[in-house]
Write an enzyme that holds these catalytic residues in place. Structure first.
Site, PDB file in Angstrom:
ATOM      1  N   ASN A   8       0.861  -1.176   0.000  1.00 61.09           N
ATOM      2  CA  ASN A   8       0.000   0.000   0.000  1.00 61.09           C
ATOM      3  C   ASN A   8       0.902   1.232   0.000  1.00 61.09           C
ATOM      4  O   ASN A   8       1.477   1.584   1.021  1.00 61.09           O
ATOM      5  CB  ASN A   8      -0.901  -0.024   1.255  1.00 61.09           C
ATOM      6  CG  ASN A   8      -1.742   1.233   1.375  1.00 61.09           C
ATOM      7  OD1 ASN A   8      -1.864   2.000   0.420  1.00 61.09           O
ATOM      8  ND2 ASN A   8      -2.327   1.453   2.540  1.00 61.09           N
ATOM      9  N   TRP A   9       1.012   1.856  -1.142  1.00 67.28           N
ATOM     10  CA  TRP A   9       1.952   2.988  -1.267  1.00 67.28           C
ATOM     11  C   TRP A   9       1.392   4.285  -0.703  1.00 67.28           C
ATOM     12  O   TRP A   9       2.093   5.278  -0.628  1.00 67.28           O
ATOM     13  CB  TRP A   9       2.342   3.175  -2.743  1.00 67.28           C
ATOM     14  CG  TRP A   9       3.337   2.164  -3.216  1.00 67.28           C
ATOM     15  CD1 TRP A   9       3.986   1.227  -2.445  1.00 67.28           C
ATOM     16  CD2 TRP A   9       3.836   1.990  -4.544  1.00 67.28           C
ATOM     17  NE1 TRP A   9       4.844   0.485  -3.219  1.00 67.28           N
ATOM     18  CE2 TRP A   9       4.774   0.933  -4.516  1.00 67.28           C
ATOM     19  CE3 TRP A   9       3.580   2.624  -5.759  1.00 67.28           C
ATOM     20  CZ2 TRP A   9       5.455   0.496  -5.645  1.00 67.28           C
ATOM     21  CZ3 TRP A   9       4.256   2.191  -6.892  1.00 67.28           C
ATOM     22  CH2 TRP A   9       5.190   1.135  -6.829  1.00 67.28           C
ATOM     23  N   LYS A  10       0.130   4.310  -0.381  1.00 64.91           N
ATOM     24  CA  LYS A  10      -0.500   5.531   0.135  1.00 64.91           C
ATOM     25  C   LYS A  10      -0.214   6.701  -0.832  1.00 64.91           C
ATOM     26  O   LYS A  10      -0.133   6.481  -2.032  1.00 64.91           O
ATOM     27  CB  LYS A  10      -0.017   5.810   1.553  1.00 64.91           C
ATOM     28  CG  LYS A  10      -0.158   4.548   2.442  1.00 64.91           C
ATOM     29  CD  LYS A  10       0.131   4.757   3.870  1.00 64.91           C
ATOM     30  CE  LYS A  10      -0.047   3.441   4.620  1.00 64.91           C
ATOM     31  NZ  LYS A  10       0.128   3.587   6.042  1.00 64.91           N
ATOM     32  N   HIS A  34      -9.291   1.316   5.022  1.00 63.49           N
ATOM     33  CA  HIS A  34      -8.006   1.536   5.695  1.00 63.49           C
ATOM     34  C   HIS A  34      -8.207   2.539   6.831  1.00 63.49           C
ATOM     35  O   HIS A  34      -8.999   3.473   6.711  1.00 63.49           O
ATOM     36  CB  HIS A  34      -6.976   2.051   4.688  1.00 63.49           C
ATOM     37  CG  HIS A  34      -5.593   2.063   5.264  1.00 63.49           C
ATOM     38  ND1 HIS A  34      -5.148   3.061   6.090  1.00 63.49           N
ATOM     39  CD2 HIS A  34      -4.579   1.167   5.166  1.00 63.49           C
ATOM     40  CE1 HIS A  34      -3.906   2.792   6.461  1.00 63.49           C
ATOM     41  NE2 HIS A  34      -3.532   1.644   5.913  1.00 63.49           N
ATOM     42  N   GLU A  38      -5.298  -4.873  10.781  1.00 63.83           N
ATOM     43  CA  GLU A  38      -4.271  -3.853  10.969  1.00 63.83           C
ATOM     44  C   GLU A  38      -4.526  -3.071  12.255  1.00 63.83           C
ATOM     45  O   GLU A  38      -5.293  -2.085  12.244  1.00 63.83           O
ATOM     46  CB  GLU A  38      -4.295  -2.870   9.797  1.00 63.83           C
ATOM     47  CG  GLU A  38      -3.997  -3.487   8.459  1.00 63.83           C
ATOM     48  CD  GLU A  38      -3.415  -2.451   7.502  1.00 63.83           C
ATOM     49  OE1 GLU A  38      -2.286  -2.621   7.093  1.00 63.83           O
ATOM     50  OE2 GLU A  38      -4.112  -1.466   7.212  1.00 63.83           O
ATOM     51  N   GLY A  46       2.642   2.281  10.812  1.00 64.77           N
ATOM     52  CA  GLY A  46       3.605   3.372  10.655  1.00 64.77           C
ATOM     53  C   GLY A  46       4.374   3.726  11.917  1.00 64.77           C
ATOM     54  O   GLY A  46       5.014   4.766  12.000  1.00 64.77           O
ATOM     55  N   SER A  64       3.510  -2.037  10.348  1.00 60.86           N
ATOM     56  CA  SER A  64       4.964  -2.079  10.576  1.00 60.86           C
ATOM     57  C   SER A  64       5.620  -3.395  10.169  1.00 60.86           C
ATOM     58  O   SER A  64       6.564  -3.851  10.817  1.00 60.86           O
ATOM     59  CB  SER A  64       5.282  -1.742  12.032  1.00 60.86           C
ATOM     60  OG  SER A  64       4.904  -0.415  12.314  1.00 60.86           O
ATOM     61  N   GLY A  69       3.089  -1.045   4.281  1.00 60.46           N
ATOM     62  CA  GLY A  69       3.055   0.370   3.929  1.00 60.46           C
ATOM     63  C   GLY A  69       4.466   0.877   3.658  1.00 60.46           C
ATOM     64  O   GLY A  69       5.041   0.654   2.588  1.00 60.46           O
TER      65      GLY A  69
HETATM   66  P1  PGA Z   1       2.999   0.438   7.651  1.00 63.15           P
HETATM   67  O1  PGA Z   1       1.565   0.678   7.041  1.00 63.15           O
HETATM   68  O2  PGA Z   1       3.542  -0.838   7.065  1.00 63.15           O
HETATM   69  O3  PGA Z   1       3.796   1.635   7.273  1.00 63.15           O
HETATM   70  O4  PGA Z   1       2.821   0.314   9.144  1.00 63.15           O
HETATM   71  C1  PGA Z   1       0.680  -0.384   6.879  1.00 63.15           C
HETATM   72  C2  PGA Z   1      -0.639   0.120   6.411  1.00 63.15           C
HETATM   73  O5  PGA Z   1      -1.001   1.280   6.706  1.00 63.15           O
HETATM   74  O6  PGA Z   1      -1.374  -0.586   5.741  1.00 63.15           O
END
Ligand code: PGA
Length: 248
Positions: free
Chosen positions: A9-11, A98, A170, A176, A212, A233
């Site tokens: 998920n590149w956001k 999300h 999640e 994050g 994470s 992410g």
């Molecule tokens: P992250 O994000 O791997 O940076 O914790 C995961 C997500 O938001 O799906």
């Protein structure tokens, strides 16, 4: 259910050049190996780059997903994108629910359910995210919250719709933050979610973990019983790190 699912998920990251460079090189790096056969790899770039990403991926096993969708097929919704538009460029997968959409863009369960139904009606596969906040975990409400999130959304669907759905567990406090739950916490939650599905539908669907995940912990997380894949992410933004996660 045996194939592990790896979702990037590149956001709101990677521009046109970064996106095309990444996808071309990812395919180059892993297409000659078994990775594509042993894993289902899905990348979710930003809307403007879905089309080119999908074109580059043609003829490979790499799948491209959108990060969000509107619940209508078309209409006066300035700035929004519909599932029919996705379909018209050959993108057949979308992330819904999300925690960033829920918390920053105020998407509540009634909206998410509409998005789920529209996607299913248009045969778009869904990666549906659920997860408890830090406070909910601290107050021991995590099982209750997860059950409620499912009851108001996916459990409103019928059994025949399950083929279109993956669940991503999640925990919001792990996203994050560089912190992951313990193996025991992940395992017990995945077991709990699967038990809810068995109770409701007499069958279960793939449940992946997100929050994470990186190249150091992916192997351990992917080997936890009941974990069918990972949603990544930050660590999916770096090509080498993401390849390491795929190979772990
Ligand atoms: P992250 O994000 O791997 O940076 O914790 C995961 C997500 O938001 O799906």
């Amino acid at each position: 259910m045996n194939k592990k699912i790896i979702v990037a998920n590149w956001k709101m990251n990677h521009d046109f050049y970064e996106t095309t460079y990444f996808i071309r090189n990812l395919i180059k790096n892993i297409s000659d190996k078994k990775n594509f056969y042993e894993k289902e790899i899905i990348i979710a770039p930003s809307f403007p780059f879905l089309h080119i990403s999908n074109q580059i991926s043609q003829g490979t096993a790499l799948k491209i997903a959108a990060q969000n969708i509107h619940y209508s097929n078309n209409g006066s919704y300035t700035g929004e994108v519909s599932t029919l538009m996705l379909k018209s460029i050959g993108v057949n997968q979308v992330i819904i629910g999300h925690s960033e959409r829920r918390n920053l863009f105020f998407e509540e369960e009634n909206i998410l359910l509409k998005k789920i139904k529209t996607s299913i009606n248009n045969k778009i596969k869904i990666i549906f995210c659920i997860g408890e906040s830090k406070n909910e975990r601290k107050n021991n409400k995590h099982f209750f919250i997860i059950k409620k999130q499912l009851e108001k959304t996916i459990f409103q669907c019928s059994e025949e719709h399950l083929q279109y759905i993956y669940i991503a567990y999640e925990p919001v406090w792990a996203i994050g933050k560089g912190i992951t739950p313990t193996i025991k916490q992940i395992q017990e939650m995945h077991k709990f979610i699967k038990s809810l599905f068995y109770k409701k539908f007499s069958k279960t669907i793939p449940i992946i973990y997100g929050g994470s995940v990186n190249d150091k912990n992916a192997k351990n997380i992917l080997s936890i019983e009941g974990v069918n894949g990972v949603l990544v992410g930050n660590s999916s933004l770096n090509l080498n790190e993401f390849i390491k996660i795929i190979k772990s």
